[in-house]
Scaffold this motif. Structure first.
Motif, mmCIF file in Angstrom:
data_model
loop_
_atom_site.group_PDB
_atom_site.id
_atom_site.type_symbol
_atom_site.label_atom_id
_atom_site.label_comp_id
_atom_site.label_asym_id
_atom_site.label_seq_id
_atom_site.Cartn_x
_atom_site.Cartn_y
_atom_site.Cartn_z
ATOM 1 N N ALA A 131 -10.169 44.972 -16.368
ATOM 2 C CA ALA A 131 -10.750 44.225 -15.773
ATOM 3 C C ALA A 131 -10.297 42.948 -16.354
ATOM 4 N N LEU A 132 -10.053 42.237 -15.365
ATOM 5 C CA LEU A 132 -9.591 40.504 -16.356
ATOM 6 C C LEU A 132 -10.233 40.074 -15.005
ATOM 7 N N VAL A 133 -10.085 38.205 -15.684
ATOM 8 C CA VAL A 133 -10.105 37.449 -14.758
ATOM 9 C C VAL A 133 -9.079 36.432 -15.066
ATOM 10 N N LEU A 134 -7.968 35.746 -14.342
ATOM 11 C CA LEU A 134 -7.429 35.086 -14.870
ATOM 12 C C LEU A 134 -7.181 33.797 -13.923
ATOM 13 N N ARG A 135 -6.354 32.627 -14.605
ATOM 14 C CA ARG A 135 -6.392 31.687 -13.549
ATOM 15 C C ARG A 135 -5.126 32.065 -13.154
ATOM 16 N N THR A 136 -5.033 31.970 -11.521
ATOM 17 C CA THR A 136 -3.747 31.894 -10.916
ATOM 18 C C THR A 136 -2.854 31.211 -11.795
ATOM 19 N N ALA A 137 -2.517 29.974 -11.836
ATOM 20 C CA ALA A 137 -1.717 29.062 -12.547
ATOM 21 C C ALA A 137 -1.057 29.263 -13.842
ATOM 22 N N GLY A 138 -1.858 29.955 -15.026
ATOM 23 C CA GLY A 138 -1.028 30.788 -15.388
ATOM 24 C C GLY A 138 -0.169 32.039 -15.697
ATOM 25 N N LEU A 139 -0.790 32.921 -14.638
ATOM 26 C CA LEU A 139 -0.547 34.259 -14.418
ATOM 27 C C LEU A 139 0.807 33.640 -13.196
ATOM 28 N N ASP A 140 0.734 32.779 -13.056
ATOM 29 C CA ASP A 140 2.056 32.464 -12.953
ATOM 30 C C ASP A 140 3.097 32.094 -13.568
ATOM 31 N N ALA A 141 2.826 30.722 -14.331
ATOM 32 C CA ALA A 141 3.848 30.855 -15.147
ATOM 33 C C ALA A 141 4.053 32.396 -16.074
ATOM 34 N N ALA A 142 3.188 33.077 -15.980
ATOM 35 C CA ALA A 142 3.890 34.119 -17.211
ATOM 36 C C ALA A 142 4.935 35.340 -16.083
ATOM 37 N N ARG A 143 4.444 34.683 -15.268
ATOM 38 C CA ARG A 143 5.667 36.298 -14.524
ATOM 39 C C ARG A 143 6.646 36.663 -14.875
ATOM 40 N N PRO A 144 7.409 37.626 -14.598
ATOM 41 C CA PRO A 144 8.607 37.847 -15.386
ATOM 42 C C PRO A 144 9.715 37.781 -13.750
ATOM 43 N N PRO A 145 10.661 37.629 -13.755
ATOM 44 C CA PRO A 145 11.839 38.418 -13.111
ATOM 45 C C PRO A 145 11.730 39.192 -12.515
ATOM 46 N N LEU A 146 11.135 39.842 -10.871
ATOM 47 C CA LEU A 146 11.393 40.508 -10.259
ATOM 48 C C LEU A 146 11.897 41.615 -11.313
ATOM 49 N N GLU A 147 12.920 41.439 -11.305
ATOM 50 C CA GLU A 147 13.557 43.074 -11.702
ATOM 51 C C GLU A 147 13.469 42.757 -13.158
ATOM 52 N N GLU A 148 12.322 42.720 -13.993
ATOM 53 C CA GLU A 148 11.583 43.134 -14.786
ATOM 54 C C GLU A 148 10.145 43.400 -14.514
ATOM 55 N N GLN A 149 9.503 43.541 -13.624
ATOM 56 C CA GLN A 149 8.170 44.066 -13.260
ATOM 57 C C GLN A 149 7.823 44.972 -13.498
ATOM 58 N N HIS A 150 8.395 46.059 -12.831
ATOM 59 C CA HIS A 150 8.877 47.219 -12.603
ATOM 60 C C HIS A 150 9.054 48.875 -14.526
ATOM 61 N N GLY A 151 7.281 48.665 -14.629
ATOM 62 C CA GLY A 151 7.912 49.050 -15.880
ATOM 63 C C GLY A 151 6.539 48.348 -16.793
ATOM 64 N N ALA A 152 6.634 47.046 -16.365
ATOM 65 C CA ALA A 152 6.961 45.869 -17.891
ATOM 66 C C ALA A 152 4.771 46.742 -18.288
ATOM 67 N N SER A 153 5.264 45.282 -19.154
ATOM 68 C CA SER A 153 3.964 46.079 -20.122
ATOM 69 C C SER A 153 2.800 44.806 -19.809
ATOM 70 N N LEU A 154 1.623 45.272 -19.357
ATOM 71 C CA LEU A 154 0.376 44.384 -19.453
ATOM 72 C C LEU A 154 0.275 44.045 -20.269
ATOM 73 N N HIS A 155 0.141 44.380 -21.308
ATOM 74 C CA HIS A 155 -0.160 43.639 -23.021
ATOM 75 C C HIS A 155 1.342 42.232 -23.009
ATOM 76 N N SER A 156 2.399 42.322 -23.181
ATOM 77 C CA SER A 156 3.864 41.657 -22.706
ATOM 78 C C SER A 156 3.489 40.518 -21.204
ATOM 79 N N LEU A 157 2.663 40.974 -20.317
ATOM 80 C CA LEU A 157 2.401 39.800 -19.944
ATOM 81 C C LEU A 157 1.484 38.668 -19.465
ATOM 82 N N LEU A 158 0.294 39.388 -20.383
ATOM 83 C CA LEU A 158 -0.821 38.761 -21.159
ATOM 84 C C LEU A 158 -1.046 37.605 -22.232
ATOM 85 N N ALA A 159 0.102 38.115 -23.229
ATOM 86 C CA ALA A 159 0.369 37.535 -24.067
ATOM 87 C C ALA A 159 0.842 36.409 -23.931
ATOM 88 N N PRO A 160 0.990 35.475 -23.746
ATOM 89 C CA PRO A 160 1.117 34.171 -23.905
ATOM 90 C C PRO A 160 -0.297 33.699 -23.177
#
Length: 191
Positions: A131-160
């Motif tokens: 249950a989160l609220v995210l700044r869209t620009a921050g989410l976009d900046a943290a976005r991994p490449p498409l080939e790394e998204q499947h099965g990726a850790s939410l913790h890793s995505l949000l870490a920065p």
């Protein structure tokens, strides 16, 4: 960050494997489906995307599926982000299996996100919940490449990201991963 208008992404595309493959979105709590609870929690959102199987709803939403299916929360979140029609400074993200999250919860998250990359609901142990609220620009900046998204850790995505911790009130942090969770959620006894 402007919090006047925001979008919401409801993650409802999991396998429900600990529930014998049951569709979580259609499980009922307090006489309403988990999806109905989630949509009520984000009723203030200007646009809502549900990542999961399309079902009838009481309000207009966009349904999408991640490709490949069952890619996990990162793939679902980013698929939902890509499906937004409008441009929003912030997006609320909610797992469909958290029926105790309310509009008040989302407002607390939005308030706590002011001046930061976002905010996350935390359980009594301090662990982030979906249950989160995210700044869209921050989410976009943290976005991994498409080939790394499947099965990726939410913790890793949000870490920065600089996320405020918002402690849960009562049972807001409780989710339904198993039939035992569902039974315990309905039990009004102490946490």
């Amino acid at each position: 960050m402007s919090l006047d208008s925001f979008a919401a992404i409801v993650l409802a595309g999991g396998r429900g494997s600990r529930l014998g493959g049951a569709d979580k979105a259609s499980i009922e709590v307090d006489g309403r489906t988990l999806l109905a609870h989630a949509l009520e929690a984000v009723v203030d959102a200007a646009e809502v995307v549900v990542v999961g199987t399309q079902v009838p709803t009481d309000r207009p939403v966009t349904f999408v599926r991640e490709d490949p299916a069952y890619g996990g929360p990162v793939a679902g979140l980013l698929t939902g982000r890509d499906a937004l029609f409008g441009s929003f400074a912030t997006v609320a993200v909610l797992a469909v299996d958290m029926p105790r999250v309310t509009t008040t919860t989302i407002r607390r998250l939005r308030d706590a996100a002011e001046g930061r990359d976002g905010a996350a609901l935390t359980d009594p142990g301090g662990h982030r919940q979906l249950a989160l609220v995210l700044r869209t620009a921050g989410l976009d900046a943290a976005r991994p490449p498409l080939e790394e998204q499947h099965g990726a850790s939410l913790h890793s995505l949000l870490a920065p990201l600089d996320l405020a911790a918002v402690p849960a009130h009562d049972r807001e942090h409780r989710d339904v991963d198993s039939w035992t969770d569902l039974r315990d959620l309905a039990d009004p006894g102490p946490e």
